[in-house]
Design a protein around this motif. Structure first.
Motif, short mmCIF file in Angstrom:
data_model
loop_
_atom_site.label_atom_id
_atom_site.label_comp_id
_atom_site.label_asym_id
_atom_site.label_seq_id
_atom_site.Cartn_x
_atom_site.Cartn_y
_atom_site.Cartn_z
N LEU A 1 23.93 -9.03 35.14
CA LEU A 1 22.58 -8.68 34.72
C LEU A 1 22.49 -7.21 34.31
O LEU A 1 21.79 -6.85 33.35
CB LEU A 1 21.59 -8.98 35.84
CG LEU A 1 21.38 -10.46 36.17
CD1 LEU A 1 20.50 -10.62 37.41
CD2 LEU A 1 20.77 -11.21 34.98
N ILE B 1 14.91 -7.52 36.77
CA ILE B 1 15.33 -8.89 36.99
C ILE B 1 15.70 -9.03 38.46
O ILE B 1 16.51 -8.26 38.98
CB ILE B 1 16.54 -9.28 36.12
CG1 ILE B 1 16.31 -8.87 34.66
CG2 ILE B 1 16.81 -10.78 36.22
CD1 ILE B 1 17.54 -9.04 33.79
N TRP C 1 16.72 -14.86 31.29
CA TRP C 1 16.08 -14.08 32.35
C TRP C 1 15.02 -14.91 33.05
O TRP C 1 14.65 -14.64 34.19
CB TRP C 1 15.40 -12.83 31.78
CG TRP C 1 16.32 -11.79 31.24
CD1 TRP C 1 17.68 -11.87 31.07
CD2 TRP C 1 15.94 -10.51 30.77
NE1 TRP C 1 18.15 -10.71 30.52
CE2 TRP C 1 17.11 -9.85 30.33
CE3 TRP C 1 14.73 -9.84 30.67
CZ2 TRP C 1 17.11 -8.56 29.80
CZ3 TRP C 1 14.71 -8.55 30.15
CH2 TRP C 1 15.88 -7.92 29.72
N HIS D 1 14.92 -16.25 36.63
CA HIS D 1 14.80 -15.29 37.72
C HIS D 1 13.40 -14.69 37.70
O HIS D 1 12.67 -14.81 36.71
CB HIS D 1 15.83 -14.16 37.59
CG HIS D 1 17.23 -14.63 37.34
ND1 HIS D 1 17.91 -15.42 38.23
CD2 HIS D 1 18.07 -14.39 36.30
CE1 HIS D 1 19.12 -15.67 37.75
NE2 HIS D 1 19.24 -15.06 36.58
N ASN E 1 11.16 -11.86 36.86
CA ASN E 1 11.34 -10.73 35.94
C ASN E 1 10.00 -10.08 35.63
O ASN E 1 8.94 -10.72 35.73
CB ASN E 1 12.06 -11.18 34.66
CG ASN E 1 11.32 -12.27 33.92
OD1 ASN E 1 10.29 -12.02 33.29
ND2 ASN E 1 11.83 -13.50 34.00
N ILE F 1 11.76 -10.42 26.79
CA ILE F 1 12.25 -11.31 27.85
C ILE F 1 13.19 -12.34 27.24
O ILE F 1 12.79 -13.13 26.39
CB ILE F 1 11.09 -12.03 28.56
CG1 ILE F 1 10.22 -11.03 29.32
CG2 ILE F 1 11.61 -13.12 29.52
CD1 ILE F 1 10.88 -10.44 30.54
N THR G 1 17.24 -6.37 43.09
CA THR G 1 16.67 -6.16 41.76
C THR G 1 17.56 -5.27 40.92
O THR G 1 18.03 -4.23 41.38
CB THR G 1 15.28 -5.52 41.86
OG1 THR G 1 14.41 -6.41 42.56
CG2 THR G 1 14.70 -5.23 40.49
#
Length: 270
Positions: free
Chosen positions: A225, A169, A260, A263, A265, A256, A245
């Motif tokens: 995250l 992410i 998320w 962003h 991903n 997923i 990251t």
């Protein structure tokens, strides 16, 4: 000639000391992952030394400042190269701690060497790549290594993540190198070369990225995250390099999540 420069992650990153030249000595594990850009070269009939074009993620710098062009010019200054068309399709995000630009530069060196039969060996290509960035030489051999110095001194490592899934992410957070090092307090080696031999499900308590201590307080989303990846079942999660990251390693393919999707991903298998 078409090739696919791949990204890397850092498994652990310890800042050991500040050097007299202003840089820092570190220890880390560079591990290649199959998130790739695409790089294509062809001989051109133009009179200019090169033609450069790009697609994918926008590259908002002048062509002459692109590290791929710098790699071309570096070789052109030492060897006679004909006019060359270069196209870069950018898929690896910028400022992500994934080494995308470094990979592009290293792959350019390797591709020019092969395409024009220059005859450079691995050591010479690594020396040239080092002039473009500390982690560029890693992508010449492109195998997992224990890295020291500024990140350019390599030793073999037995770490093997084959079969694991990786989720990454990348939020819209840019962390400059000066900002990343501003809060760093160097400390002695954490013996990462031995710790990495532990099973990945033991890394959580033993392998750290020193930049998290200095960066997470300023960017709480990154810490959130990382926790979310663990909540989803990651056996290990961390920030790659100096960020931004956050990645997690999984024994089964993760899903997923809706939050998320705001962003950048990516999920892949190692």
């Amino acid at each position: 000639m078409l090739n696919f420069p791949n990204a890397k992650i850092n498994l652990g990153l310890n800042v050991i000391e500040k050097r007299s030249d202003g840089f820092h000595n570190i220890e880390t594990i560079f591990y290649p992952i199959p998130l790739c850009d695409a790089l294509e070269i062809a001989e051109s009939e133009k009179t200019r030394p090169f033609e450069f074009s790009s697609s994918g993620i926008p590259i908002n710098i002048a062509d002459k400042d692109n590290i791929v062009v710098k790699a071309f010019e570096l070789l052109r200054n030492e060897y006679e190269l004909p006019s060359t068309s270069i196209h870069l399709h950018k898929n690896i995000p910028f400022g992500a701690g994934l080494g995308g630009g470094s990979a592009d530069a290293a792959f350019m060196i390797k591709m020019l060497n092969d395409f024009y039969n220059i005859g450079l060996n691995t050591g010479k290509m690594e020396d040239l790549a080092c002039k473009l960035g500390s982690d560029c030489p890693f992508f010449i051999s492109n195998k997992p290594v224990f890295a020291q110095g500024k990140g350019e001194i390599f030793s073999p490592t037995k770490v093997n993540l084959s079969g694991y899934f990786i989720a990454m992410i990348k939020p819209e957070i840019h962390i400059s190198t000066p900002e990343a090092y501003a809060g760093i307090k160097p400390k002695p080696s954490a013996n990462l070369q031995s710790l990495i031999e532990l099973p990945p499900d033991q890394w959580k308590e033993n392998i750290t990225n020193d930049f998290e201590d200095s960066i997470f307080p300023n960017y709480p989303l990154l810490s959130q995250l990382k926790k979310e990846l663990y909540n989803q079942g990651a056996v290990y999660a961390a920030m790659s390099g100096s960020g931004s990251t956050i990645f997690g390693l999984f024994t089964e393919k993760p899903v997923i999540r809706e939050n998320w999707k705001e962003h950048y991903n990516w999920i892949g298998q190692l």
